[in-house]
Design a protein around this motif. Structure first.
Motif, PDB file in Angstrom:
ATOM      1  N   THR A  32       0.837  -1.202   0.000  1.00  0.00           N
ATOM      2  CA  THR A  32       0.000   0.000   0.000  1.00  0.00           C
ATOM      3  C   THR A  32       0.869   1.248   0.000  1.00  0.00           C
ATOM      4  O   THR A  32       0.600   2.213  -0.736  1.00  0.00           O
ATOM      5  CB  THR A  32      -0.930   0.005   1.228  1.00  0.00           C
ATOM      6  N   LYS A  33       1.901   1.261   0.831  1.00  0.00           N
ATOM      7  CA  LYS A  33       2.821   2.398   0.867  1.00  0.00           C
ATOM      8  C   LYS A  33       3.498   2.604  -0.490  1.00  0.00           C
ATOM      9  O   LYS A  33       3.618   3.737  -0.991  1.00  0.00           O
ATOM     10  CB  LYS A  33       3.884   2.182   1.945  1.00  0.00           C
ATOM     11  N   ILE A  34       3.936   1.499  -1.104  1.00  0.00           N
ATOM     12  CA  ILE A  34       4.613   1.577  -2.412  1.00  0.00           C
ATOM     13  C   ILE A  34       3.649   2.079  -3.481  1.00  0.00           C
ATOM     14  O   ILE A  34       3.984   2.957  -4.285  1.00  0.00           O
ATOM     15  CB  ILE A  34       5.198   0.201  -2.796  1.00  0.00           C
ATOM     16  N   PHE A  35       2.430   1.512  -3.502  1.00  0.00           N
ATOM     17  CA  PHE A  35       1.440   1.913  -4.490  1.00  0.00           C
ATOM     18  C   PHE A  35       1.093   3.391  -4.357  1.00  0.00           C
ATOM     19  O   PHE A  35       0.929   4.098  -5.356  1.00  0.00           O
ATOM     20  CB  PHE A  35       0.176   1.065  -4.343  1.00  0.00           C
ATOM     21  N   ASN A  36       0.971   3.860  -3.133  1.00  0.00           N
ATOM     22  CA  ASN A  36       0.626   5.267  -2.924  1.00  0.00           C
ATOM     23  C   ASN A  36       1.723   6.193  -3.444  1.00  0.00           C
ATOM     24  O   ASN A  36       1.433   7.254  -4.005  1.00  0.00           O
ATOM     25  CB  ASN A  36       0.373   5.536  -1.440  1.00  0.00           C
ATOM     26  N   LEU A  37       2.989   5.785  -3.268  1.00  0.00           N
ATOM     27  CA  LEU A  37       4.094   6.581  -3.804  1.00  0.00           C
ATOM     28  C   LEU A  37       4.060   6.629  -5.323  1.00  0.00           C
ATOM     29  O   LEU A  37       4.269   7.670  -5.938  1.00  0.00           O
ATOM     30  CB  LEU A  37       5.437   6.000  -3.332  1.00  0.00           C
ATOM     31  N   ILE A  38       3.788   5.464  -5.934  1.00  0.00           N
ATOM     32  CA  ILE A  38       3.735   5.388  -7.401  1.00  0.00           C
ATOM     33  C   ILE A  38       2.578   6.217  -7.939  1.00  0.00           C
ATOM     34  O   ILE A  38       2.718   6.957  -8.930  1.00  0.00           O
ATOM     35  CB  ILE A  38       3.618   3.926  -7.855  1.00  0.00           C
ATOM     36  N   LEU A  39       1.419   6.095  -7.300  1.00  0.00           N
ATOM     37  CA  LEU A  39       0.229   6.784  -7.779  1.00  0.00           C
ATOM     38  C   LEU A  39       0.364   8.301  -7.684  1.00  0.00           C
ATOM     39  O   LEU A  39      -0.270   9.035  -8.446  1.00  0.00           O
ATOM     40  CB  LEU A  39      -1.009   6.315  -7.009  1.00  0.00           C
ATOM     41  N   ARG A  40       1.163   8.780  -6.758  1.00  0.00           N
ATOM     42  CA  ARG A  40       1.374  10.233  -6.658  1.00  0.00           C
ATOM     43  C   ARG A  40       2.116  10.772  -7.881  1.00  0.00           C
ATOM     44  O   ARG A  40       2.005  11.949  -8.232  1.00  0.00           O
ATOM     45  CB  ARG A  40       2.183  10.564  -5.401  1.00  0.00           C
ATOM     46  N   LEU A  41       2.895   9.890  -8.517  1.00  0.00           N
ATOM     47  CA  LEU A  41       3.657  10.293  -9.699  1.00  0.00           C
ATOM     48  C   LEU A  41       2.855  10.143 -10.990  1.00  0.00           C
ATOM     49  O   LEU A  41       3.250  10.652 -12.038  1.00  0.00           O
ATOM     50  CB  LEU A  41       4.936   9.449  -9.804  1.00  0.00           C
ATOM     51  N   LEU A  42       1.741   9.422 -10.887  1.00  0.00           N
ATOM     52  CA  LEU A  42       0.924   9.179 -12.068  1.00  0.00           C
ATOM     53  C   LEU A  42      -0.259  10.130 -12.114  1.00  0.00           C
ATOM     54  O   LEU A  42      -0.629  10.758 -11.129  1.00  0.00           O
ATOM     55  CB  LEU A  42       0.417   7.729 -12.070  1.00  0.00           C
ATOM     56  N   VAL A  92      -4.208   0.129   8.074  1.00  0.00           N
ATOM     57  CA  VAL A  92      -3.193   0.743   8.934  1.00  0.00           C
ATOM     58  C   VAL A  92      -2.273   1.638   8.106  1.00  0.00           C
ATOM     59  O   VAL A  92      -1.852   2.710   8.548  1.00  0.00           O
ATOM     60  CB  VAL A  92      -2.372  -0.337   9.668  1.00  0.00           C
ATOM     61  N   ALA A  93      -1.958   1.201   6.870  1.00  0.00           N
ATOM     62  CA  ALA A  93      -1.065   1.979   6.008  1.00  0.00           C
ATOM     63  C   ALA A  93      -1.734   3.228   5.452  1.00  0.00           C
ATOM     64  O   ALA A  93      -1.082   4.254   5.256  1.00  0.00           O
ATOM     65  CB  ALA A  93      -0.580   1.103   4.852  1.00  0.00           C
ATOM     66  N   GLU A  94      -3.022   3.139   5.214  1.00  0.00           N
ATOM     67  CA  GLU A  94      -3.687   4.219   4.484  1.00  0.00           C
ATOM     68  C   GLU A  94      -4.583   5.103   5.343  1.00  0.00           C
ATOM     69  O   GLU A  94      -4.557   6.327   5.233  1.00  0.00           O
ATOM     70  CB  GLU A  94      -4.506   3.616   3.343  1.00  0.00           C
ATOM     71  N   LYS A  95      -5.387   4.501   6.180  1.00  0.00           N
ATOM     72  CA  LYS A  95      -6.324   5.283   6.994  1.00  0.00           C
ATOM     73  C   LYS A  95      -6.616   4.530   8.299  1.00  0.00           C
ATOM     74  O   LYS A  95      -7.671   3.925   8.447  1.00  0.00           O
ATOM     75  CB  LYS A  95      -7.611   5.570   6.227  1.00  0.00           C
ATOM     76  N   PRO A  96      -5.668   4.564   9.243  1.00  0.00           N
ATOM     77  CA  PRO A  96      -5.813   3.826  10.501  1.00  0.00           C
ATOM     78  C   PRO A  96      -7.100   4.152  11.245  1.00  0.00           C
ATOM     79  O   PRO A  96      -7.670   3.279  11.911  1.00  0.00           O
ATOM     80  CB  PRO A  96      -4.589   4.272  11.312  1.00  0.00           C
ATOM     81  N   TYR A  97      -7.569   5.366  11.119  1.00  0.00           N
ATOM     82  CA  TYR A  97      -8.799   5.774  11.810  1.00  0.00           C
ATOM     83  C   TYR A  97     -10.025   5.027  11.298  1.00  0.00           C
ATOM     84  O   TYR A  97     -11.041   4.943  11.996  1.00  0.00           O
ATOM     85  CB  TYR A  97      -9.014   7.286  11.625  1.00  0.00           C
TER      86      TYR A  97
END
Length: 330
Positions: free
Chosen positions: A152-162, A288-293
């Protein structure tokens, strides 16, 4: 007499398969439809076809592990199988009553051990195989939790560049991941009942399912699984689809992909693992990686507590039930 006993056992196995559909089918269907991309009716059809095709495509190594490797087949009797299957059903029904899906894989292996103890053949249990099975079950849970968090952390980093236009593609990806999720379940978890029918057929000398890839038996079991999902799977569906966390297509795709890859890999080694537990913990890892709340940790806590008591309870219940059947059916 053997034919009649085997026929009665088939009926009990059919009820067990319906119960599996109620427990596991709800979790699978909940994951498939929770992001509102796949229509529930298509999800049900997908579930049936995938369960039927998976053992033929990915093999039946799990059938052999559960049917002949944990307890050698020469030490297995029909009363033992009755005790194992009914002991498993009792614990799963209890879990259903408290509205939490329990690992039938954990329960079933524990029940096999309990039935072997009841018949006093526990010294014949393959401890290496038991350790491999339980090790695989535990590993699959941590893989689901940790890998989902990291991806999830990796995908979020990639998606920010796309470009933001990349996101809708996850709707298409989720359809594909849904297929592999259910295929993974069909090649692993779903083979428990198939292993029971296969083993019962072998020890009874009945020419019914001596080949674990019998398409008629597999199709019938898939149908019964769907019946359990549709009529009794609401509680498990809610836990996987909505109680743990509301998921979008990207999150659902990641959870399903990690689960299916894990389960299919373990299936190739004949190790039964829990798709439901792996999937649930993948959802938690993503949350937990994206929205723990958004993760409902009280639900997670209750799930973990249920899993921890599953093995000792299944051994104890199966021991009691098996003792009764061994005494009655001498």
């Amino acid at each position: 007499m053997d034919n009649l006993s085997f026929l009665v056992f088939l009926i009990v196995a059919g009820v067990f398969q319906i119960l599996m559909g109620a427990n596991d089918g709800g979790v699978l269907l909940g994951s498939i439809i929770s992001s509102n991309v796949i229509h529930p009716l298509f999800g049900v059809i997908l579930l049936f076809l995938s369960l039927t095709v998976a053992p033929l495509v990915f093999g039946t190594e799990v059938v052999k592990t559960l049917g002949t490797k944990i307890v050698p087949i020469q030490y297995i009797t029909l009363p033992m199988l009755y005790g194992a299957i009914i002991g498993t059903m009792i614990w799963v029904i209890i879990a259903q009553r408290i509205k939490y899906p329990v690992s039938i894989s954990y329960t079933f292996v524990g029940a096999l051990v309990g039935s072997a103890i009841a018949r006093k053949v526990h010294t014949q249990i393959n401890t290496v195989e038991i350790l491999k099975v339980f090790g695989g079950l535990i590993a699959s849970i941590f893989i689901g939790l940790i890998v989902s968090y990291l991806l999830t952390k990796i995908f979020n980093l990639i998606l920010r560049l796309l470009t933001p236009k990349a996101s809708p593609f996850f709707k298409i990806f989720q359809v594909i991941s849904s297929i592999f999720l259910v295929m993974g379940y069909g090649a692993n978890d779903a083979e428990k009942t198939l292993s029971l029918v296969y083993t019962a057929s072998m020890i009874s000398g009945v020419n019914f399912a001596v080949n674990p890839k019998n398409i008629f038996v597999i199709s019938l079991l898939s149908f019964l699984f769907i019946v359990g999902t549709l009529f009794f799977g609401a509680n498990s569906l809610l836990t996987a689809g909505f109680r743990l966390m509301k998921s979008n297509p990207k999150e659902t795709f990641l959870a399903q992909t990690i689960t299916s890859a894990t389960v299919l890999t373990f299936a190739q080694f004949g190790l039964p693992v829990s798709s439901t537990e792996t999937l649930n913990m993948s959802v938690v890892g993503i949350g937990v990686a994206e929205k723990p709340y958004a993760v409902k940790f009280n639900v997670v806590r209750n799930l973990v507590l249920t899993w921890l008591v599953t093995v000792p309870m299944s051994i104890l219940i199966s021991y009691g039930v098996s003792t009764i059947f061994i005494t009655i059916l001498k």
